[in-house]
Design a protein around this motif. Structure first.
Motif, PDB file in Angstrom:
ATOM      1  N   GLN A  75       5.690  10.890   4.683  1.00 25.72           N
ATOM      2  CA  GLN A  75       6.457  12.288   4.999  1.00 25.72           C
ATOM      3  C   GLN A  75       5.778  13.376   4.987  1.00 25.72           C
ATOM      4  OE1 GLN A  75       9.888  12.884   2.604  1.00 25.72           O
ATOM      5  NE2 GLN A  75      10.769  14.353   3.951  1.00 25.72           N
ATOM      6  N   GLN A  76       4.749  13.392   3.888  1.00 26.28           N
ATOM      7  CA  GLN A  76       3.990  14.488   3.831  1.00 26.28           C
ATOM      8  C   GLN A  76       2.853  14.500   4.893  1.00 26.28           C
ATOM      9  OE1 GLN A  76       0.889  14.600   0.540  1.00 26.28           O
ATOM     10  NE2 GLN A  76       2.142  16.367  -0.224  1.00 26.28           N
ATOM     11  N   LEU A  77       2.388  13.422   5.567  1.00 20.91           N
ATOM     12  CA  LEU A  77       1.305  13.380   6.243  1.00 20.91           C
ATOM     13  C   LEU A  77       1.744  13.178   7.853  1.00 20.91           C
ATOM     14  CD1 LEU A  77      -0.983  10.968   4.308  1.00 20.91           C
ATOM     15  CD2 LEU A  77      -1.166  13.493   4.698  1.00 20.91           C
ATOM     16  N   GLY A  78       2.962  12.850   8.008  1.00 24.55           N
ATOM     17  CA  GLY A  78       3.709  13.117   9.296  1.00 24.55           C
ATOM     18  C   GLY A  78       2.863  12.114  10.444  1.00 24.55           C
ATOM     19  N   GLY A  79       2.401  10.945   9.934  1.00 22.92           N
ATOM     20  CA  GLY A  79       1.620  10.156  10.847  1.00 22.92           C
ATOM     21  C   GLY A  79       0.251  10.128  10.781  1.00 22.92           C
ATOM     22  N   ARG A  80      -0.207  11.090  10.085  1.00 24.63           N
ATOM     23  CA  ARG A  80      -1.855  10.931   9.956  1.00 24.63           C
ATOM     24  C   ARG A  80      -2.039   9.931   8.950  1.00 24.63           C
ATOM     25  NH1 ARG A  80      -1.212  16.673   8.662  1.00 24.63           N
ATOM     26  NH2 ARG A  80      -1.343  16.095   6.683  1.00 24.63           N
ATOM     27  N   SER A  81      -3.440   9.497   8.886  1.00 22.24           N
ATOM     28  CA  SER A  81      -3.780   8.387   8.379  1.00 22.24           C
ATOM     29  C   SER A  81      -3.543   8.369   6.626  1.00 22.24           C
ATOM     30  CB  SER A  81      -5.090   8.219   8.237  1.00 22.24           C
ATOM     31  OG  SER A  81      -5.884   7.316   7.614  1.00 22.24           O
ATOM     32  N   MET A  82      -2.940   7.286   6.162  1.00 26.98           N
ATOM     33  CA  MET A  82      -2.820   7.407   4.780  1.00 26.98           C
ATOM     34  C   MET A  82      -4.057   6.461   4.144  1.00 26.98           C
ATOM     35  SD  MET A  82       1.102   6.704   4.011  1.00 26.98           S
ATOM     36  CE  MET A  82       0.771   6.038   2.483  1.00 26.98           C
ATOM     37  N   GLN A  83      -4.950   6.169   4.699  1.00 27.23           N
ATOM     38  CA  GLN A  83      -5.940   5.384   4.113  1.00 27.23           C
ATOM     39  C   GLN A  83      -6.511   5.869   2.691  1.00 27.23           C
ATOM     40  OE1 GLN A  83      -9.506   4.647   6.561  1.00 27.23           O
ATOM     41  NE2 GLN A  83     -10.340   3.401   5.121  1.00 27.23           N
ATOM     42  N   GLY A  84      -6.388   5.133   1.790  1.00 31.21           N
ATOM     43  CA  GLY A  84      -6.864   5.581   0.398  1.00 31.21           C
ATOM     44  C   GLY A  84      -5.732   6.230  -0.250  1.00 31.21           C
ATOM     45  N   LYS A  85      -4.853   6.651   0.157  1.00 34.09           N
ATOM     46  CA  LYS A  85      -3.762   7.309  -0.546  1.00 34.09           C
ATOM     47  C   LYS A  85      -3.164   6.519  -1.707  1.00 34.09           C
ATOM     48  CE  LYS A  85      -3.795  11.216   1.379  1.00 34.09           C
ATOM     49  NZ  LYS A  85      -4.467  12.451   1.107  1.00 34.09           N
ATOM     50  N   VAL A  86      -2.739   5.384  -1.484  1.00 33.11           N
ATOM     51  CA  VAL A  86      -2.092   4.386  -2.372  1.00 33.11           C
ATOM     52  C   VAL A  86      -2.809   3.158  -2.852  1.00 33.11           C
ATOM     53  CG1 VAL A  86       0.114   3.539  -3.184  1.00 33.11           C
ATOM     54  CG2 VAL A  86       0.303   5.441  -1.653  1.00 33.11           C
ATOM     55  N   LYS A  87      -3.334   2.976  -3.982  1.00 35.10           N
ATOM     56  CA  LYS A  87      -4.050   1.870  -4.115  1.00 35.10           C
ATOM     57  C   LYS A  87      -3.313   1.232  -5.431  1.00 35.10           C
ATOM     58  CE  LYS A  87      -8.343   3.924  -3.124  1.00 35.10           C
ATOM     59  NZ  LYS A  87      -9.707   4.436  -3.245  1.00 35.10           N
ATOM     60  N   VAL A  88      -3.547  -0.195  -5.336  1.00 38.39           N
ATOM     61  CA  VAL A  88      -2.805  -0.875  -6.461  1.00 38.39           C
ATOM     62  C   VAL A  88      -3.931  -1.724  -6.936  1.00 38.39           C
ATOM     63  CG1 VAL A  88      -1.432  -3.022  -7.081  1.00 38.39           C
ATOM     64  CG2 VAL A  88      -0.691  -1.291  -5.139  1.00 38.39           C
ATOM     65  N   ASN A  89      -4.278  -1.619  -8.342  1.00 43.20           N
ATOM     66  CA  ASN A  89      -5.268  -2.190  -8.881  1.00 43.20           C
ATOM     67  C   ASN A  89      -4.970  -3.401  -9.631  1.00 43.20           C
ATOM     68  OD1 ASN A  89      -7.050   0.141  -8.252  1.00 43.20           O
ATOM     69  ND2 ASN A  89      -6.573   1.000 -10.060  1.00 43.20           N
ATOM     70  N   CYS A  90      -5.410  -4.393  -9.681  1.00 44.54           N
ATOM     71  CA  CYS A  90      -5.013  -5.758 -10.045  1.00 44.54           C
ATOM     72  C   CYS A  90      -6.307  -6.314 -10.607  1.00 44.54           C
ATOM     73  CB  CYS A  90      -4.463  -6.755  -9.091  1.00 44.54           C
ATOM     74  SG  CYS A  90      -4.249  -8.325  -9.704  1.00 44.54           S
ATOM     75  N   VAL A  91      -6.249  -6.590 -12.121  1.00 46.76           N
ATOM     76  CA  VAL A  91      -7.031  -7.272 -12.842  1.00 46.76           C
ATOM     77  C   VAL A  91      -6.900  -8.981 -12.953  1.00 46.76           C
ATOM     78  CG1 VAL A  91      -8.079  -7.668 -15.076  1.00 46.76           C
ATOM     79  CG2 VAL A  91      -7.550  -5.272 -14.547  1.00 46.76           C
TER      80      VAL A  91
END
Length: 129
Positions: A75-91
């Motif tokens: 919603q904030q980016l309005g279609g722009r790239s979200m690359q790297g915005k949300v990451k899930v770290n799994c050990v």
């Protein structure tokens, strides 16, 4: 975060790493304070394993936090790239969650999230040996 972004307006990146349990509740304030990316620690997608490793219930809240964060950034980016915005770290832990790697990769199929697999660090105290 608000005081950091106010005192340092030149910052272009401000992120957090979280277990995600209360993220959905805090997300609006964090985003309005200038949060640019979120790393969510999640080592299993199975409720029983989640309780075992975290000693609490909450897997559904963490999964909801991932969805809420993705939605908020979309919603904030309005279609722009979200690359790297949300990451899930799994050990990754042999014999505990190493059979879930494919399931974690599948999180990226329909959601713009990155999954990072992290090595279980070798310490005698954590049963590595």
């Amino acid at each position: 975060l608000n005081s950091i972004s106010t005192k340092h307006p030149h910052l272009t990146s401000l992120g957090i790493t979280t277990n995600g349990l209360t993220l959905s509740k805090q997300l609006p304030d964090l985003l309005s304070s200038g949060l640019t990316h979120v790393n969510i620690s999640l080592d299993t997608l199975h409720s029983d394993k989640f309780v075992h490793i975290t000693r609490r219930n909450g897997l559904e809240r963490v999964l909801k936090a991932i969805d809420d964060t993705v939605d908020a950034y979309q919603q904030q980016l309005g279609g722009r790239s979200m690359q790297g915005k949300v990451k899930v770290n799994c050990v990754v832990m042999k014999g505990f969650n190493d059979n879930e790697l494919y399931d974690f990769v599948n999180l990226t199929k329909n959601k713009p999230v990155d999954v990072r697999f992290i090595e279980w660090m070798p310490f005698a105290q954590n049963g590595w040996n």
